[in-house]
Design a protein around this motif. Sequence first.
Motif, PDB file in Angstrom:
ATOM      1  N   ALA B  20       0.835  -1.203   0.000  1.00 31.57           N
ATOM      2  CA  ALA B  20       0.000   0.000   0.000  1.00 31.57           C
ATOM      3  C   ALA B  20       0.873   1.257   0.000  1.00 31.57           C
ATOM      4  N   LEU B  24       0.916   3.871  -3.058  1.00 29.43           N
ATOM      5  CA  LEU B  24       0.522   5.276  -2.838  1.00 29.43           C
ATOM      6  C   LEU B  24       1.525   6.208  -3.504  1.00 29.43           C
ATOM      7  N   VAL B 308      -5.451   1.408  -2.490  1.00 29.73           N
ATOM      8  CA  VAL B 308      -4.791   2.641  -2.943  1.00 29.73           C
ATOM      9  C   VAL B 308      -5.541   3.239  -4.136  1.00 29.73           C
TER      10      VAL B 308
END
Lengths: 106, 412
Positions: B20, B24, B308
Amino acid sequence: MPKVTFIEHSGKEHTIEAAAGVTVMEAAVKNNVPGIDADCGGACACATCHVFVDADWLAKTGKAGSMEESMLDFAEGVTELSRLSCQISMSADLDGLVVRLPASQH
Amino acid sequence: MADLPETVVIIGGGQAGAQAAMSLRQGGFAGPITMVCDEAVPPYQRPPLSKAYLAGTMGLDRLMFRDGDAWAAESVTLKLNCSVASIDRAAKSVTLTDGETLSYGALIIATGSRVRNITCPGADLKGVHYLRTVRDVGTLQADFAEGKRLVVVGCGYIGLEVAAVAIKQGLHVTALEAADRVLARVTSAEISNFYQDVHRAAGVDLRVSVKVEGFEGEGSVTGVRLADGTLIPADLILVGVGILPNQELAAEAGIICTNGIVVDDNARTSDPSVFAIGDCAFRPLALYDRTGRLESVHNAIEQGKLAVAAILGLPAPALDTPWFWSDQYDLKLQTAGLFNGATKVVIRGSIEDRKFAAFHLDADNRILAVDAINAAPEFLAGKQIIGRKGRVAPEVLADTSVSMKQIAAQTA
């Protein structure tokens, strides 16, 4: 330290220093280069670290082994330049290596 | 354009949490990211723990997703040795066990799972090990030495992989399974029988349908007592009897949980600002028209990316067929799909030559899952076919004169 250049499908280049023994895949992942997923972390289990070795370098990286070859057989857009980057270890000989990334690993 | 959060807090530094954070940044998120990790080391890969890392052929530096300082370079704040005590959804903040409070725009719960503890007498004796973290491997390795007697309790993937490493290092290994075959939860009898034969041929004293009564010893373990009275001498024990989702933090905050934290197709929980990914999440399994929890790298990565994409308002990535792998001895097992509900098994290739695949089909010949042993084409083609809910006649699958590529091409 040997350098390896990744060229994204978009043309964006990333040049990274990678210690001898580190795989080309690890160099990409540890430096957040987009376009190499390497989901299995280098176990030759997923075929998501496909790269095209620059033609000038193919003699030095060598060709795919048999397990790798049968994995590659199912990757998108495979050519004779295709390798799984988890199966190429960096060395002084490979300083300056250039690999191109496919549009997608899936 | 989605309403982007200013800050993202990720609880957990395993495969899902690390994915994640990386996704991101790759997706262009420029705000602060804090990852709260309850372990002492930066995020690392767990699969090698029971394989190359235990065997000592892979070091911690290669286990880690990024070098320690690379996270800071990406402006991801790692809080190591740190846990979240509570989530305040109204205030959109989390309070850490050290008292600090962090605000979030989006919260990603990637708390993973913990080992299921065995509760028999003697369970807390010295020499009784579990395997989940690098620290666990460190204490296990300290007891790992040639000639030592290891008893493995529970023959799932962890137990069997540890048995394989131990045999190679010269330990005497006994492996105990309560069910009537190994790997019963995840695959068919054909694959179970194959692995039982492989381990026995390698020297493991593998016993199925056995009940452990307790562990014996004064201070340190000296043996395992079975329900039938048998005593198996032991210098060390490895317990691998499954994992439990770490969902309590979410449940205490009023987020809907069942066997895991309930999420939708975007990995979003019952609170729209909170996501749950990886082992701890109870998710839709679109391919199988049901819901469930998946304990795998594939799931951690996929859900990390889904969360995300939802947070950043990007298109959701295409779902992959669930997949998994296991390395034991010289065998690479690659599995795709979920075998539950299969009514027949088709073997392609040669079990004797240790190069074959077991396809699990339903009554309509739809392939639900494939377990491929040293057989990459069967795995990859099988994965493609499973992903499009393809049907293949058993006699076609079993015919090795037709390549898997051809079979995949012929399967709509």
